[in-house]
Design an enzyme around this catalytic site. Structure first.
Site, PDB file in Angstrom:
ATOM      1  N   GLY A  12       0.821  -1.216   0.000  1.00  0.00           N
ATOM      2  CA  GLY A  12       0.000   0.000   0.000  1.00  0.00           C
ATOM      3  C   GLY A  12       0.850   1.258   0.000  1.00  0.00           C
ATOM      4  O   GLY A  12       2.081   1.202  -0.026  1.00  0.00           O
ATOM      5  N   GLN A  13       0.146   2.399   0.065  1.00  0.00           N
ATOM      6  CA  GLN A  13       0.831   3.694  -0.070  1.00  0.00           C
ATOM      7  C   GLN A  13       1.878   3.898   1.032  1.00  0.00           C
ATOM      8  O   GLN A  13       3.040   4.187   0.742  1.00  0.00           O
ATOM      9  CB  GLN A  13      -0.209   4.827  -0.012  1.00  0.00           C
ATOM     10  CG  GLN A  13       0.370   6.186  -0.342  1.00  0.00           C
ATOM     11  CD  GLN A  13      -0.463   7.353   0.189  1.00  0.00           C
ATOM     12  OE1 GLN A  13      -1.356   7.175   1.013  1.00  0.00           O
ATOM     13  NE2 GLN A  13      -0.168   8.542  -0.273  1.00  0.00           N
ATOM     14  N   ASP A  35       1.869  -8.683   1.983  1.00  0.00           N
ATOM     15  CA  ASP A  35       0.600  -8.112   1.526  1.00  0.00           C
ATOM     16  C   ASP A  35      -0.192  -9.234   0.870  1.00  0.00           C
ATOM     17  O   ASP A  35       0.361 -10.283   0.527  1.00  0.00           O
ATOM     18  CB  ASP A  35       0.844  -6.969   0.528  1.00  0.00           C
ATOM     19  CG  ASP A  35      -0.314  -5.973   0.497  1.00  0.00           C
ATOM     20  OD1 ASP A  35      -0.127  -4.826   0.927  1.00  0.00           O
ATOM     21  OD2 ASP A  35      -1.424  -6.348   0.042  1.00  0.00           O
ATOM     22  N   ILE A  36      -1.460  -8.977   0.638  1.00  0.00           N
ATOM     23  CA  ILE A  36      -2.317  -9.958  -0.028  1.00  0.00           C
ATOM     24  C   ILE A  36      -2.012  -9.993  -1.525  1.00  0.00           C
ATOM     25  O   ILE A  36      -2.365 -10.919  -2.239  1.00  0.00           O
ATOM     26  CB  ILE A  36      -3.800  -9.618   0.263  1.00  0.00           C
ATOM     27  CG1 ILE A  36      -4.693 -10.815   0.042  1.00  0.00           C
ATOM     28  CG2 ILE A  36      -4.273  -8.409  -0.501  1.00  0.00           C
ATOM     29  CD1 ILE A  36      -6.005 -10.734   0.794  1.00  0.00           C
ATOM     30  N   ARG A  37      -1.323  -8.945  -2.011  1.00  0.00           N
ATOM     31  CA  ARG A  37      -0.977  -8.864  -3.434  1.00  0.00           C
ATOM     32  C   ARG A  37       0.467  -8.407  -3.580  1.00  0.00           C
ATOM     33  O   ARG A  37       1.030  -7.817  -2.638  1.00  0.00           O
ATOM     34  CB  ARG A  37      -1.899  -7.874  -4.150  1.00  0.00           C
ATOM     35  CG  ARG A  37      -1.773  -6.483  -3.574  1.00  0.00           C
ATOM     36  CD  ARG A  37      -2.805  -5.505  -4.107  1.00  0.00           C
ATOM     37  NE  ARG A  37      -2.894  -4.365  -3.206  1.00  0.00           N
ATOM     38  CZ  ARG A  37      -2.266  -3.198  -3.369  1.00  0.00           C
ATOM     39  NH1 ARG A  37      -1.496  -3.002  -4.421  1.00  0.00           N
ATOM     40  NH2 ARG A  37      -2.381  -2.223  -2.502  1.00  0.00           N
ATOM     41  N   TYR A 143     -15.246   4.256   8.208  1.00  0.00           N
ATOM     42  CA  TYR A 143     -13.797   4.238   8.431  1.00  0.00           C
ATOM     43  C   TYR A 143     -13.454   4.909   9.766  1.00  0.00           C
ATOM     44  O   TYR A 143     -12.702   4.358  10.582  1.00  0.00           O
ATOM     45  CB  TYR A 143     -13.142   4.963   7.260  1.00  0.00           C
ATOM     46  CG  TYR A 143     -11.660   5.197   7.350  1.00  0.00           C
ATOM     47  CD1 TYR A 143     -10.761   4.133   7.330  1.00  0.00           C
ATOM     48  CD2 TYR A 143     -11.145   6.494   7.410  1.00  0.00           C
ATOM     49  CE1 TYR A 143      -9.393   4.371   7.374  1.00  0.00           C
ATOM     50  CE2 TYR A 143      -9.788   6.735   7.443  1.00  0.00           C
ATOM     51  CZ  TYR A 143      -8.910   5.671   7.434  1.00  0.00           C
ATOM     52  OH  TYR A 143      -7.563   5.895   7.473  1.00  0.00           O
ATOM     53  N   LYS A 147     -11.800   3.348  13.129  1.00  0.00           N
ATOM     54  CA  LYS A 147     -10.543   3.855  13.694  1.00  0.00           C
ATOM     55  C   LYS A 147     -10.718   4.238  15.165  1.00  0.00           C
ATOM     56  O   LYS A 147      -9.850   3.960  15.984  1.00  0.00           O
ATOM     57  CB  LYS A 147     -10.027   5.051  12.872  1.00  0.00           C
ATOM     58  CG  LYS A 147      -9.446   4.656  11.509  1.00  0.00           C
ATOM     59  CD  LYS A 147      -8.214   3.778  11.666  1.00  0.00           C
ATOM     60  CE  LYS A 147      -7.578   3.375  10.359  1.00  0.00           C
ATOM     61  NZ  LYS A 147      -6.490   2.396  10.511  1.00  0.00           N
ATOM     62  N   ILE A 173      -2.010  11.608   3.446  1.00  0.00           N
ATOM     63  CA  ILE A 173      -0.578  11.431   3.170  1.00  0.00           C
ATOM     64  C   ILE A 173      -0.331  11.563   1.659  1.00  0.00           C
ATOM     65  O   ILE A 173      -1.003  10.921   0.854  1.00  0.00           O
ATOM     66  CB  ILE A 173      -0.079  10.048   3.661  1.00  0.00           C
ATOM     67  CG1 ILE A 173      -0.450   9.813   5.138  1.00  0.00           C
ATOM     68  CG2 ILE A 173       1.421   9.899   3.428  1.00  0.00           C
ATOM     69  CD1 ILE A 173       0.233  10.688   6.140  1.00  0.00           C
TER      70      ILE A 173
HETATM   71  C1  AKB Z   1      -8.651   8.986   3.800  1.00  0.00           C
HETATM   72  O1  AKB Z   1      -8.813  10.003   3.111  1.00  0.00           O
HETATM   73  O2  AKB Z   1      -9.519   8.132   3.981  1.00  0.00           O
HETATM   74  C2  AKB Z   1      -7.316   8.800   4.495  1.00  0.00           C
HETATM   75  C3  AKB Z   1      -7.305   9.334   5.886  1.00  0.00           C
HETATM   76  C4  AKB Z   1      -7.346  10.783   6.141  1.00  0.00           C
HETATM   77  O3  AKB Z   1      -7.229   8.569   6.812  1.00  0.00           O
HETATM   78  N1  AKB Z   1      -6.288   9.424   3.725  1.00  0.00           N
END
Ligand code: AKB
Length: 314
Positions: A12-13, A35-37, A143, A147, A173
């Site tokens: 990932g990034q 990673d899975i890929r 999300y 978190k 990021i």
């Molecule tokens: C997103 O945009 O979902 C992420 C974050 C801010 O956690 N880059």
């Protein structure tokens, strides 16, 4: 014995660049990427790489035993925008992978864990400017909910079972080696492709939507610095901040280098997510507790992004 590290989500990034930096510091063979890929060519070529599904605890344990791993960086996650389209899947992925790693630490297979949180833990009722470390948190995205729940579980595992788990609340990021995917802050990476490929970019956020952002090198440095710091007395998911800007402001900074660059704006559901997040973050506790400081401002970040990316897309 060599200090061995496992990166989950190394394709990932953040995983890509964190793996390369950790290999530079601790040696190529000490950092096992997984990673899975398959991932970035440099990551796959420079040291051990395992195809591994972080949702499968038994498989993670097998790799931990095989390589005598002591430290795990868990970077697997479904980001904000894509999570809204797959709420159940996002919840399962984001939480199950965390429980797997926390349980392996509780069972003493590993000594230390890094798990990233995000500015998405804040919500519409949180202060928007200079959002404090401790404040109202009412995330409105799947999300963000995962978190915030994850942060609480990390605190629980640390208090109850003595698990050493460390967390940063990453802003958006920005980097060029590996693209982000499915986030709300992704426009701040896409804009550089637009600038170099066509000289124009259509932003999915309004021109004055200010969000906290950070150049990858700063994010990787912060992560490693936090992990190298002496043990903490209690769990803190640290606010982390570098720069805040809007699409209009980053476009202006790009125009200084590419004068013909133009930006347009279109309506998009990601605007609702962005509106619920802070504009800037107070990270004074990270600066005080473990000496965090950032090195990339908007101008410097734009310059390195354009320089780095032009070799990748040409
Ligand atoms: C997103 O945009 O979902 C992420 C974050 C801010 O956690 N880059």
């Amino acid at each position: 014995m060599e200090h061995k590290i496992l990166i989950l989500g190394a394709s990932g990034q953040i995983g890509t660049e964190l793996t390369l930096k950790l290999r530079q510091i601790y040696g190529n063979s000490a950092v096992i990427a997984s990673d899975i890929r398959n991932g970035n060519f440099e990551v796959m070529r420079s040291g051990p790489f395992e195809i591994l599904d972080a949702s499968n605890k038994t498989d993670i344990l097998e790799v931990i035993k095989k390589h005598e791993i002591k430290e795990v960086y868990l970077l697997v996650a479904m980001l904000s925008f894509i999570s809204e389209k797959n709420p159940q899947k996002a919840w399962e992925l984001n939480m199950n992978t965390l429980f797997n790693v926390l349980d392996l630490a509780k069972e003493k297979y590993i000594d230390k864990v890094f798990w990233p949180s995000s500015i998405a833990v804040f919500g519409p009722s949180s202060p928007k400017v200079n959002t404090p470390q401790v404040t109202v948190m009412n995330p409105s995205t799947v999300y963000g909910i995962s978190k915030l729940a994850g942060e609480n579980w990390c605190a629980y595992y640390q208090n109850k079972f003595g698990v050493d788990v460390r967390t940063l609340r990453y802003p958006g990021i920005i980097s060029y080696k590996t693209n982000p995917g499915g986030g709300t802050t992704d426009y701040a990476v896409e804009i550089f492709y637009g600038a170099l490929e066509t000289g124009t970019y259509q932003s999915f956020l309004k021109k004055d939507t200010t969000l906290p952002m950070m150049y990858m090198e700063d994010a990787v440095d912060a992560t490693i610095k936090l992990m190298e710091h002496k043990p903490f007395d209690s769990y803190t998911a640290y606010n982390l901040s570098a720069i805040s800007f809007s699409p209009e402001e980053i476009a202006f900074a790009i125009k200084k280098i590419i004068p013909n660059f133009t930006i347009t704006y279109k309506k998009d559901p990601r605007q609702i997510i962005a509106n619920s997040w802070p504009q800037s973050i107070d990270d004074s506790q990270a600066r005080k507790d473990w000496g965090w400081e950032h090195h990339f401002d908007l101008e410097k970040m734009v310059k390195v992004m354009l320089e780095g990316l032009q070799f990748i897309i040409r």
